[in-house]
Each structure stands twice: as C-alpha cells, then as structure tokens.
Design an enzyme around this catalytic site. Sequence first.
Site, short mmCIF file in Angstrom:
data_model
loop_
_atom_site.label_atom_id
_atom_site.label_comp_id
_atom_site.label_asym_id
_atom_site.label_seq_id
_atom_site.Cartn_x
_atom_site.Cartn_y
_atom_site.Cartn_z
CG HIS A 139 -0.87 -38.56 -26.89
ND1 HIS A 139 -1.91 -39.42 -26.61
CD2 HIS A 139 -0.01 -39.24 -27.69
CE1 HIS A 139 -1.69 -40.57 -27.23
NE2 HIS A 139 -0.55 -40.49 -27.90
CE LYS B 15 1.02 -44.82 -36.71
NZ LYS B 15 0.26 -43.86 -35.98
CG ASN C 118 -2.98 -49.62 -29.47
OD1 ASN C 118 -3.00 -48.49 -29.97
ND2 ASN C 118 -3.72 -50.61 -29.90
CD GLU D 132 2.90 -41.79 -29.60
OE1 GLU D 132 3.23 -42.98 -29.77
OE2 GLU D 132 1.78 -41.48 -29.15
NE ARG E 298 -2.61 -48.69 -37.17
CZ ARG E 298 -3.08 -47.81 -38.01
NH1 ARG E 298 -3.57 -48.20 -39.17
NH2 ARG E 298 -3.06 -46.53 -37.73
CG HIS F 98 -5.82 -43.39 -25.40
ND1 HIS F 98 -6.10 -44.16 -26.50
CD2 HIS F 98 -5.02 -42.41 -25.85
CE1 HIS F 98 -5.49 -43.66 -27.56
NE2 HIS F 98 -4.82 -42.60 -27.19
CD GLU G 90 -5.17 -51.29 -33.56
OE1 GLU G 90 -5.05 -50.17 -34.08
OE2 GLU G 90 -5.44 -51.46 -32.37
NE ARG H 24 -23.14 -40.88 -50.22
CZ ARG H 24 -23.84 -40.21 -51.12
NH1 ARG H 24 -23.26 -39.78 -52.22
NH2 ARG H 24 -25.11 -39.98 -50.93
CG HIS I 146 -1.10 -45.28 -26.95
ND1 HIS I 146 0.27 -45.42 -26.91
CD2 HIS I 146 -1.35 -44.21 -27.75
CE1 HIS I 146 0.83 -44.48 -27.67
NE2 HIS I 146 -0.13 -43.72 -28.19
CE LYS J 156 -5.75 -47.53 -35.53
NZ LYS J 156 -5.30 -47.88 -34.17
N1 GLY Z 1 -3.49 -41.20 -37.39
C1 GLY Z 1 -2.76 -41.99 -36.52
C2 GLY Z 1 -2.78 -43.42 -36.85
O1 GLY Z 1 -3.31 -43.83 -37.87
O2 GLY Z 1 -2.25 -44.24 -36.10
#
Ligand code: GLY
Length: 339
Positions: free
Chosen positions: A249, A214, A232, A172, A228, A239, A224, A108, A235, A130
């Site tokens: 990528h 970032k 994208n 990026e 945030r 994606h 987000e 957990r 993206h 993320k």
């Molecule tokens: N791990 C990439 C992000 O949080 O954007």
Amino acid sequence: MKKRTFTFSNTSVDYFFDADFSHVEKLAPKENAVIITDEHIFAKHKKKFKGWNTIVLKPGEQYKVQQTVDVVVDQLIAFGADRKTTLIGVGGGVVTDITGYVAGIYMRGIRFGFAPTSLLAMVDASIGGKNGIDVGVYKNMVGLIRQPSFLLFDISFLKSLPKTEWQNGFAEIIKHACIKDAVMFRLLQKHKLSDFQKDPELLASLIEQNVLIKTKVVVGDEFEQGERKLLNYGHTLGHAIENMYELSHGQAISIGMTYAAVMSQQLKHFTGAELVVNVLEKYGLPTFAKFNTKKAFKILMMDKKKDNVSINYILLEKIGKGVIQPLLLVQIQDIFKQF
Ligand code: GLY
C-alpha cells in the site's frame, strides 16, 4: 498511558496512547471478548493472547475478502459470541478492516476495538471507522463506516516490524504532512527512518501527531462529504496500481502522491513536487515508477468515489495544504498519457 476521548457523529471513541496491551482486559473482559489477529502477530506475541478466545487469520491483503469474513463468522458462532461480545482486532490494516467489518454485521452489529500492531495501522488504518473488504481488483469495495469503541496504541508491537512495513507507515505519515502539516513535513525532512526506529519518544510523538491529524479530519467529516476526501491524496492512482502490480500500500500511494504532486504543479502552480519526491525517497519509497496508464485509468474509472464524468482528485496547493480538485475523466486520461 494517556487517555483521550473523541466524539464522532453518533459515538465516542477512547484513545489510549503509550499504552500496554494488557490494558485491553480492562476495556473488554476476556469472557466477553474475541480477539481477531493473524498468524504473524500470533506467532510473535503468543503470550499476549493467553486466555483470550482468539481467531487467527492468514496474513495478507489477499485474505481481506468475503471468504475470510465467512470463516470468522463461523468461528464466532462456534465461540458462542453474542450481542454482548466485543471483537478486538489486534494486527495491521487487514485485521482491523476484517474485525470492524465483521463487528458491523455480526448480529447486526456488536462492540469492537483495535490494538493496531503496524505503523500503518496505528497512524491510519485503525482510525476513522471505514472497514471493508476487497472484491477482485477493487479495494474496499464492500464495507461500512462505524467507529470502534476504543483504540489502544502499544508501540512495543513495532519492535518486530519488518522494514517494508515501516515504509508503508511512513507513506501515510508523509501524506498527512503533505495535506495538513508543513511543520511535520520539515520534521520528516530533518530526520530519517532510523532516527524514529531508535528513539521511542520521537516515534511515539510522531504517531500521536498523525493519529490526531487523521482523527481531527474524520471528526469534522465522518461520512466524507468534503474535508475527509483530502486523506485520499495519492490514493486514487495508488489504489488502481496497488493490485495491478502487487505493490505494498505504501509503495502504491507513494507513486500516487508523486504523480499527484506533478499534476499539482501543472494545475495548481504547486512548487514543492521535488520536495515531496525527495522525502518519499528518503524513507525508501518508490516515486516515478512506470505503470500501464491505460489499464490504471480503466480501474480508476471503476473507483467507487467517482460520478460518471469526473473524479475528486486530491492535489497540493503548497506543502501542508491539500485541496479537492474535481477533474473530468477525459482530463485525467490526457494527463496520464504524459506519464
Ligand atoms: N479504517 C480506515 C479509515 O477509516 O480511514
């Protein structure tokens, strides 16, 4: 080495810039830690892993899937990992994603940190919390947002980085410049890839600037809800076409940024599309590549960030200023027909 601590909604993260990998031992003692890396990094930096419990993954995005998670969990159990264990992801974005995701679900949730080894991971993938896995053609379909305890930036890892990986990272970096930093955009116009490869100080400063861009965005909007989403840029389409054409990528989002710049021209009176395209090309990235617009649109419709009728598309108002533009799916479908 320079340490900076950033506070996110429910945790703080220690960043170590200009660091040496050996410092990791101070952040997570070997007896209570497991490193996750991949075969490439392990082979190139064998000495660094001496004395560490290490799980070595097969390299590549195709392994960023549930099956790998199962294998890692089995190995953690075999190592006797428990709630006091720290997981350390040493690698590129696939390794950091798997590490962060497994750390979030094993027992957990256990402590974790990253030592990113690719430019892309340093300026993007390791930052923000993320972490997830792909499901079929759907990227990052399963995952969570949970911050690491530490990030350690050792740019000596970049010495062995292949050219395509440099280009991935610069995609990026160019994205950050487009949405947030016109001064950095001019720096990228002024230089070329080899300038950064040859000059460790110039490179370290560029990495730090991007890490800060970032981080600032994520600190302001970790889950987000607004700002945030700007990250994208390139993206949404990127994606969709990344797995369709087995693009890297960086290549995929470069094409995504190109078409988003063209859309910005049409919808936001943006005048810098040519400048964006020129910078992308300067760093060896593809721009106006043709793609199957119908198929890309279908995958885009499945994007987890859409409601039923619209998508928040990221466009540019000017260089250094990205904006969130809700677009109806039918509107996007029409625009794509021109491409
Ligand atoms: N791990 C990439 C992000 O949080 O954007």
